[in-house]
Scaffold this motif. Structure first.
Motif, PDB file in Angstrom:
ATOM      1  N   ASN A 111       2.865  -0.281  -2.730  1.00 13.39           N
ATOM      2  CA  ASN A 111       2.407  -2.031  -2.599  1.00 13.39           C
ATOM      3  C   ASN A 111       3.943  -2.539  -2.427  1.00 13.39           C
ATOM      4  OD1 ASN A 111       2.212  -4.560  -3.134  1.00 13.39           O
ATOM      5  ND2 ASN A 111       0.573  -4.046  -4.753  1.00 13.39           N
ATOM      6  N   SER A 112       3.910  -3.393  -1.201  1.00 16.07           N
ATOM      7  CA  SER A 112       5.047  -3.830  -0.842  1.00 16.07           C
ATOM      8  C   SER A 112       5.680  -4.989  -1.568  1.00 16.07           C
ATOM      9  CB  SER A 112       5.030  -4.393   0.640  1.00 16.07           C
ATOM     10  OG  SER A 112       4.012  -5.158   0.761  1.00 16.07           O
ATOM     11  N   ASP A 113       4.637  -5.690  -2.316  1.00 15.91           N
ATOM     12  CA  ASP A 113       4.765  -6.819  -3.162  1.00 15.91           C
ATOM     13  C   ASP A 113       5.288  -6.314  -4.358  1.00 15.91           C
ATOM     14  OD1 ASP A 113       3.929  -8.644  -1.165  1.00 15.91           O
ATOM     15  OD2 ASP A 113       1.942  -8.742  -2.025  1.00 15.91           O
ATOM     16  N   LEU A 114       5.045  -5.255  -4.960  1.00 19.74           N
ATOM     17  CA  LEU A 114       5.487  -4.630  -6.153  1.00 19.74           C
ATOM     18  C   LEU A 114       6.826  -4.181  -6.043  1.00 19.74           C
ATOM     19  CD1 LEU A 114       4.919  -3.915  -9.062  1.00 19.74           C
ATOM     20  CD2 LEU A 114       3.679  -1.989  -8.333  1.00 19.74           C
ATOM     21  N   ILE A 145      -4.131  -0.300 -11.824  1.00 17.77           N
ATOM     22  CA  ILE A 145      -4.848   0.827 -11.338  1.00 17.77           C
ATOM     23  C   ILE A 145      -4.871   0.803  -9.813  1.00 17.77           C
ATOM     24  CG2 ILE A 145      -7.044   2.030 -11.430  1.00 17.77           C
ATOM     25  CD1 ILE A 145      -6.044   2.767 -13.956  1.00 17.77           C
ATOM     26  N   ASN A 146      -5.388  -0.299  -9.421  1.00 24.22           N
ATOM     27  CA  ASN A 146      -5.970  -0.567  -7.955  1.00 24.22           C
ATOM     28  C   ASN A 146      -4.400  -0.068  -6.859  1.00 24.22           C
ATOM     29  OD1 ASN A 146      -7.657  -1.495  -5.803  1.00 24.22           O
ATOM     30  ND2 ASN A 146      -6.121  -2.794  -5.245  1.00 24.22           N
ATOM     31  N   ASP A 147      -3.344  -0.588  -7.496  1.00 25.77           N
ATOM     32  CA  ASP A 147      -2.106  -0.060  -6.725  1.00 25.77           C
ATOM     33  C   ASP A 147      -1.904   1.391  -6.760  1.00 25.77           C
ATOM     34  OD1 ASP A 147      -1.225  -2.714  -6.553  1.00 25.77           O
ATOM     35  OD2 ASP A 147      -0.287  -2.591  -8.290  1.00 25.77           O
ATOM     36  N   LEU A 148      -2.319   1.979  -7.921  1.00 24.81           N
ATOM     37  CA  LEU A 148      -2.290   3.597  -7.975  1.00 24.81           C
ATOM     38  C   LEU A 148      -3.068   4.152  -7.183  1.00 24.81           C
ATOM     39  CD1 LEU A 148      -1.652   3.947 -11.909  1.00 24.81           C
ATOM     40  CD2 LEU A 148       0.228   4.207 -10.024  1.00 24.81           C
ATOM     41  N   VAL A 194      -3.910   6.941  -1.552  1.00 26.14           N
ATOM     42  CA  VAL A 194      -4.189   6.927  -0.043  1.00 26.14           C
ATOM     43  C   VAL A 194      -3.043   6.476   0.761  1.00 26.14           C
ATOM     44  CG1 VAL A 194      -5.300   5.103   1.450  1.00 26.14           C
ATOM     45  CG2 VAL A 194      -6.348   5.357  -1.010  1.00 26.14           C
ATOM     46  N   PHE A 195      -1.957   6.029   0.365  1.00 26.54           N
ATOM     47  CA  PHE A 195      -0.797   5.935   1.218  1.00 26.54           C
ATOM     48  C   PHE A 195      -0.097   7.392   1.290  1.00 26.54           C
ATOM     49  CE2 PHE A 195       4.032   5.956   0.823  1.00 26.54           C
ATOM     50  CZ  PHE A 195       4.489   5.015   2.079  1.00 26.54           C
ATOM     51  N   ARG A 241      -1.574  10.107   1.362  1.00 32.36           N
ATOM     52  CA  ARG A 241      -2.660  10.782   2.258  1.00 32.36           C
ATOM     53  C   ARG A 241      -2.273  10.484   3.641  1.00 32.36           C
ATOM     54  NH1 ARG A 241      -8.868  10.633   0.929  1.00 32.36           N
ATOM     55  NH2 ARG A 241      -8.559   8.201   1.310  1.00 32.36           N
ATOM     56  N   GLY A 242      -2.124   8.951   3.749  1.00 35.38           N
ATOM     57  CA  GLY A 242      -2.085   8.724   5.174  1.00 35.38           C
ATOM     58  C   GLY A 242      -0.455   9.044   5.931  1.00 35.38           C
ATOM     59  N   LEU A 243       0.653   9.291   4.925  1.00 36.53           N
ATOM     60  CA  LEU A 243       1.712   9.774   5.345  1.00 36.53           C
ATOM     61  C   LEU A 243       1.585  11.047   5.603  1.00 36.53           C
ATOM     62  CD1 LEU A 243       4.595   8.342   3.161  1.00 36.53           C
ATOM     63  CD2 LEU A 243       4.485   8.362   5.653  1.00 36.53           C
ATOM     64  N   ASP A 244       0.727  11.723   5.191  1.00 38.89           N
ATOM     65  CA  ASP A 244       0.285  13.299   5.515  1.00 38.89           C
ATOM     66  C   ASP A 244       1.620  14.091   4.926  1.00 38.89           C
ATOM     67  OD1 ASP A 244      -1.126  15.513   6.241  1.00 38.89           O
ATOM     68  OD2 ASP A 244      -0.283  15.755   8.048  1.00 38.89           O
ATOM     69  N   ILE A 245       1.925  13.795   3.534  1.00 41.89           N
ATOM     70  CA  ILE A 245       2.989  14.417   2.845  1.00 41.89           C
ATOM     71  C   ILE A 245       2.693  15.841   2.449  1.00 41.89           C
ATOM     72  CG2 ILE A 245       3.818  12.190   1.743  1.00 41.89           C
ATOM     73  CD1 ILE A 245       2.815  13.279  -0.946  1.00 41.89           C
ATOM     74  N   ASP A 246       3.774  16.672   2.349  1.00 43.78           N
ATOM     75  CA  ASP A 246       3.764  18.144   1.985  1.00 43.78           C
ATOM     76  C   ASP A 246       4.117  18.364   0.499  1.00 43.78           C
ATOM     77  OD1 ASP A 246       3.434  18.894   4.834  1.00 43.78           O
ATOM     78  OD2 ASP A 246       5.476  17.982   5.062  1.00 43.78           O
ATOM     79  N   MET A 247       4.827  17.232  -0.048  1.00 43.90           N
ATOM     80  CA  MET A 247       4.975  17.551  -1.408  1.00 43.90           C
ATOM     81  C   MET A 247       5.087  16.140  -2.392  1.00 43.90           C
ATOM     82  SD  MET A 247       8.856  18.936  -0.608  1.00 43.90           S
ATOM     83  CE  MET A 247      10.244  17.719  -0.451  1.00 43.90           C
ATOM     84  N   CYS A 248       5.182  16.235  -3.525  1.00 43.03           N
ATOM     85  CA  CYS A 248       5.297  15.034  -4.345  1.00 43.03           C
ATOM     86  C   CYS A 248       5.687  15.111  -5.589  1.00 43.03           C
ATOM     87  CB  CYS A 248       3.560  14.542  -4.439  1.00 43.03           C
ATOM     88  SG  CYS A 248       3.618  12.882  -5.708  1.00 43.03           S
TER      89      CYS A 248
END
Length: 360
Positions: A167-170, A213-216, A221-222, A224-231
């Motif tokens: 969240n860019s504001d956070l 919780i909405n931010d989390l 979703v973020f 998944r959108g970036l299509d990351i390989d690891m977290c």
């Protein structure tokens, strides 16, 4: 929320944000159902093996001044250090002798030709000492695409750059308002890593002041959108020498942050089935069996800290960071025990590439 409804969500191939929110709000039997399902998915996609990453906290010198971080440049209350070349060589030897397939080089954020060259030298050293048989993950902050390319060409295959809050504001509440701490620059850096060909990782802090919780759900979703390989993500833990330490309004209790972090691991496993997910030290800082719990709900990576013991207390990102007094031998012993106690086995000698990346 009925148990029946949770089972329906878990059967879906694609989870909408509303589904993700429901899973993050689960308690009691529903939460148990979520954890069991995530563990099943992890076993299906990466077996019962857990990958070892030898972590070197290379330097705590940082240009950034993030409001939550103990090694922020304004904190003058501890020693700054950089691990020497000799000490790096010893750590590489230890990793090779003990069949690590992979090493992680983590540091404060610096952007300079000298820093770029130092990291290049370490990459080359790891590659030459291991005959190219050791995978390298870097976590050295925002750099230009040219620097990322140089490090990639020298042999670094993976890069972890945590967004901390999607969240860019956070994000703006967590950082000073200047060009060194730009949300857009961080997202652009993540995209350039992905374009260059790195196995790309990110992560967030869970339970921040002002976070919902909405931010989390949006964080997942973020990713998944970036299509990351690891977290790599974990609960937010305060550091007494930071501005955010004073901002405790709206801060949820630490035990709840811990449970929320486990739910985030489980939900990410359900949403992105074949990525690598680390069970992080921040979990262990709250609960001594935290890393084991992370592995039980879907994580499949653990990172024994093989930084020379004399530096470990100074890589002080948050209060009560565990393992400061553990030797590298003890660290490895603890990691092996944690993996075995979680019902998994250690993937000795494995590169541990993300299935998600290999399929690309």
């Amino acid at each position: 929320m009925t148990n029946h409804h949770i089972k329906d969500i878990l059967k879906k191939d694609y989870l909408e944000k509303e589904d993700i929110l429901c899973l993050l709000e689960t308690e009691g039997l529903d939460k148990t159902e979520l954890f069991k399902h995530a563990a099943k998915i992890k076993r299906k996609y990466s077996g019962n093996e857990v990958y070892l990453r030898g972590l070197i906290e290379y330097s705590n010198i940082c240009k950034k001044d993030c409001y939550y971080c103990g090694i922020r440049c304004s904190n003058k209350e501890f020693n700054r250090y950089e691990v020497s070349t000799d000490e790096i060589e010893k750590a590489i030897d230890f990793a090779l002798e003990n069949q690590f397939g992979s090493m992680v080089l983590q540091s404060g954020e610096l952007q300079s030709n000298i820093f770029t060259e130092k990291i290049l030298n370490v990459i080359r050293k790891i590659k030459s000492k291991s005959d190219g048989k050791m995978r390298i993950t870097l976590s050295c902050g925002e750099q230009t695409p040219e620097v990322y390319q140089k490090w990639f060409d020298a042999g670094a295959e993976r890069y972890l750059l945590r967004i901390e809050a999607s969240n860019s504001d956070l994000y703006k509440l967590l950082h000073p308002n200047n060009e060194l701490h730009s949300y857009d620059a961080r997202v652009a850096a993540l995209k350039s890593l992905r374009e260059i060909g790195y196995q790309t990782g990110t992560g967030v802090m869970i339970g921040l002041p002002f976070q919902t919780i909405n931010d989390l759900a949006d964080d997942i979703v973020f990713m998944r959108g970036l299509d990351i390989d690891m977290c790599g993500m974990g609960p937010y833990i305060e550091h007494e020498s930071t501005p955010l330490y004073e901002r405790s309004e709206g801060l949820i209790p630490i035990e709840y942050r811990y449970q929320l972090a486990l739910k985030m691991i489980a939900v990410l496993r359900v949403v992105m089935k074949d990525v690598n997910i680390a069970s992080t030290t921040a979990l262990q800082a709250i609960d001594s069996s935290g890393k084991k719990s992370g592995l039980e709900v879907g994580a499949n990576v653990i990172m024994p800290n093989i930084t020379p013991i004399k530096y470990k207390a100074d890589y002080h990102l948050y209060k009560d960071k565990p393992g400061g007094g553990l030797s590298i031998e003890n660290e490895l012993e603890y990691a092996i025990k944690t993996i075995e106690n979680s019902g998994n086995k250690v993937a000795f000698g494995s590169y541990g590439d993300a299935v998600h990346y290999l399929k690309r």
